[in-house]
Scaffold this motif. Structure first.
Motif, PDB file in Angstrom:
ATOM      1  N   LEU A   8      12.393   9.166  20.776  1.00  0.00           N
ATOM      2  CA  LEU A   8      13.152   7.997  21.230  1.00  0.00           C
ATOM      3  C   LEU A   8      13.974   8.331  22.463  1.00  0.00           C
ATOM      4  O   LEU A   8      14.067   7.521  23.390  1.00  0.00           O
ATOM      5  CB  LEU A   8      14.054   7.470  20.116  1.00  0.00           C
ATOM      6  CG  LEU A   8      13.377   6.841  18.908  1.00  0.00           C
ATOM      7  CD1 LEU A   8      14.424   6.385  17.898  1.00  0.00           C
ATOM      8  CD2 LEU A   8      12.470   5.692  19.313  1.00  0.00           C
ATOM      9  N   LEU A  11      11.616   8.453  25.368  1.00  0.00           N
ATOM     10  CA  LEU A  11      11.220   7.094  25.727  1.00  0.00           C
ATOM     11  C   LEU A  11      12.351   6.404  26.489  1.00  0.00           C
ATOM     12  O   LEU A  11      12.099   5.734  27.496  1.00  0.00           O
ATOM     13  CB  LEU A  11      10.823   6.297  24.483  1.00  0.00           C
ATOM     14  CG  LEU A  11      10.431   4.837  24.707  1.00  0.00           C
ATOM     15  CD1 LEU A  11       9.318   4.693  25.750  1.00  0.00           C
ATOM     16  CD2 LEU A  11      10.031   4.193  23.386  1.00  0.00           C
ATOM     17  N   ALA A  12      13.584   6.560  26.052  1.00  0.00           N
ATOM     18  CA  ALA A  12      14.725   5.957  26.746  1.00  0.00           C
ATOM     19  C   ALA A  12      14.815   6.478  28.181  1.00  0.00           C
ATOM     20  O   ALA A  12      15.036   5.703  29.118  1.00  0.00           O
ATOM     21  CB  ALA A  12      16.017   6.229  25.986  1.00  0.00           C
ATOM     22  N   TYR A  42      18.524   4.036  24.335  1.00  0.00           N
ATOM     23  CA  TYR A  42      18.264   4.834  23.138  1.00  0.00           C
ATOM     24  C   TYR A  42      18.828   4.131  21.901  1.00  0.00           C
ATOM     25  O   TYR A  42      18.165   4.058  20.869  1.00  0.00           O
ATOM     26  CB  TYR A  42      18.862   6.233  23.279  1.00  0.00           C
ATOM     27  CG  TYR A  42      18.757   7.033  22.010  1.00  0.00           C
ATOM     28  CD1 TYR A  42      17.585   7.704  21.687  1.00  0.00           C
ATOM     29  CD2 TYR A  42      19.818   7.098  21.108  1.00  0.00           C
ATOM     30  CE1 TYR A  42      17.475   8.424  20.512  1.00  0.00           C
ATOM     31  CE2 TYR A  42      19.717   7.812  19.932  1.00  0.00           C
ATOM     32  CZ  TYR A  42      18.536   8.472  19.640  1.00  0.00           C
ATOM     33  OH  TYR A  42      18.422   9.170  18.466  1.00  0.00           O
ATOM     34  N   LEU A  45      16.603   1.308  20.880  1.00  0.00           N
ATOM     35  CA  LEU A  45      15.375   1.829  20.266  1.00  0.00           C
ATOM     36  C   LEU A  45      15.650   2.344  18.856  1.00  0.00           C
ATOM     37  O   LEU A  45      14.891   2.069  17.928  1.00  0.00           O
ATOM     38  CB  LEU A  45      14.785   2.952  21.129  1.00  0.00           C
ATOM     39  CG  LEU A  45      14.264   2.546  22.507  1.00  0.00           C
ATOM     40  CD1 LEU A  45      13.956   3.784  23.332  1.00  0.00           C
ATOM     41  CD2 LEU A  45      13.051   1.639  22.394  1.00  0.00           C
ATOM     42  N   THR A  50      13.989  -3.937  19.878  1.00  0.00           N
ATOM     43  CA  THR A  50      13.114  -3.772  21.034  1.00  0.00           C
ATOM     44  C   THR A  50      12.704  -5.079  21.702  1.00  0.00           C
ATOM     45  O   THR A  50      12.082  -5.049  22.759  1.00  0.00           O
ATOM     46  CB  THR A  50      11.847  -3.003  20.627  1.00  0.00           C
ATOM     47  OG1 THR A  50      11.166  -3.754  19.615  1.00  0.00           O
ATOM     48  CG2 THR A  50      12.172  -1.608  20.115  1.00  0.00           C
ATOM     49  N   VAL A  80       7.025   1.279  23.365  1.00  0.00           N
ATOM     50  CA  VAL A  80       8.134   0.497  22.819  1.00  0.00           C
ATOM     51  C   VAL A  80       7.684  -0.253  21.574  1.00  0.00           C
ATOM     52  O   VAL A  80       8.391  -0.294  20.568  1.00  0.00           O
ATOM     53  CB  VAL A  80       8.702  -0.480  23.879  1.00  0.00           C
ATOM     54  CG1 VAL A  80       9.658  -1.474  23.245  1.00  0.00           C
ATOM     55  CG2 VAL A  80       9.394   0.284  24.996  1.00  0.00           C
ATOM     56  N   VAL A  83       7.644   1.715  18.389  1.00  0.00           N
ATOM     57  CA  VAL A  83       8.954   1.978  17.793  1.00  0.00           C
ATOM     58  C   VAL A  83       9.186   1.022  16.624  1.00  0.00           C
ATOM     59  O   VAL A  83       9.766   1.386  15.611  1.00  0.00           O
ATOM     60  CB  VAL A  83      10.085   1.852  18.849  1.00  0.00           C
ATOM     61  CG1 VAL A  83      11.450   1.846  18.204  1.00  0.00           C
ATOM     62  CG2 VAL A  83       9.975   2.982  19.861  1.00  0.00           C
ATOM     63  N   ARG A  84       8.722  -0.198  16.775  1.00  0.00           N
ATOM     64  CA  ARG A  84       8.944  -1.219  15.745  1.00  0.00           C
ATOM     65  C   ARG A  84       8.060  -1.027  14.514  1.00  0.00           C
ATOM     66  O   ARG A  84       8.314  -1.604  13.484  1.00  0.00           O
ATOM     67  CB  ARG A  84       8.709  -2.617  16.318  1.00  0.00           C
ATOM     68  CG  ARG A  84       9.723  -2.987  17.368  1.00  0.00           C
ATOM     69  CD  ARG A  84       9.722  -4.420  17.695  1.00  0.00           C
ATOM     70  NE  ARG A  84       8.429  -4.914  18.154  1.00  0.00           N
ATOM     71  CZ  ARG A  84       8.238  -6.138  18.604  1.00  0.00           C
ATOM     72  NH1 ARG A  84       9.237  -6.985  18.653  1.00  0.00           N
ATOM     73  NH2 ARG A  84       7.055  -6.522  19.012  1.00  0.00           N
TER      74      ARG A  84
END
Length: 85
Positions: A8, A11-12, A42, A45, A50, A80, A83-84
């Motif tokens: 995460l 990704l951020a 972050y 996330l 998201t 992204v 992440v969900r």
């Protein structure tokens, strides 16, 4: 930090870099502190919030004409979305 949190955080950072590269003037107008911006992304996330990011990517991909930008945006958008899950 767990591997999930490391992912995460990366990704951020990647999202921040993309936003800066995509429109540096708009980025500089809205963001004063890049570290804080990365931390804010972050946090979104981490909490699974998201949808604002997804909405931004959907609009960007739909309107963008530069194929390289679209490819990069799609790759980040997919990350992204994962992440969900």
């Amino acid at each position: 930090m767990t591997p999930q949190n490391d992912a995460l955080a990366q990704l951020a950072r990647d999202l921040d870099a993309f936003a800066f590269d995509y429109d540096p003037y708009e980025y500089k107008d809205q963001i004063d502190d890049r570290e804080q911006a990365v931390h804010n992304v972050y946090s979104l996330l981490f909490k699974g919030e998201t949808e604002p990011l997804c909405k931004w990517f959907r609009e960007l991909i739909e309107e963008e004409e530069d194929n390289d930008v679209i490819i990069r945006a799609n790759a980040l958008f997919e990350r992204v979305q994962r992440v969900r899950e």
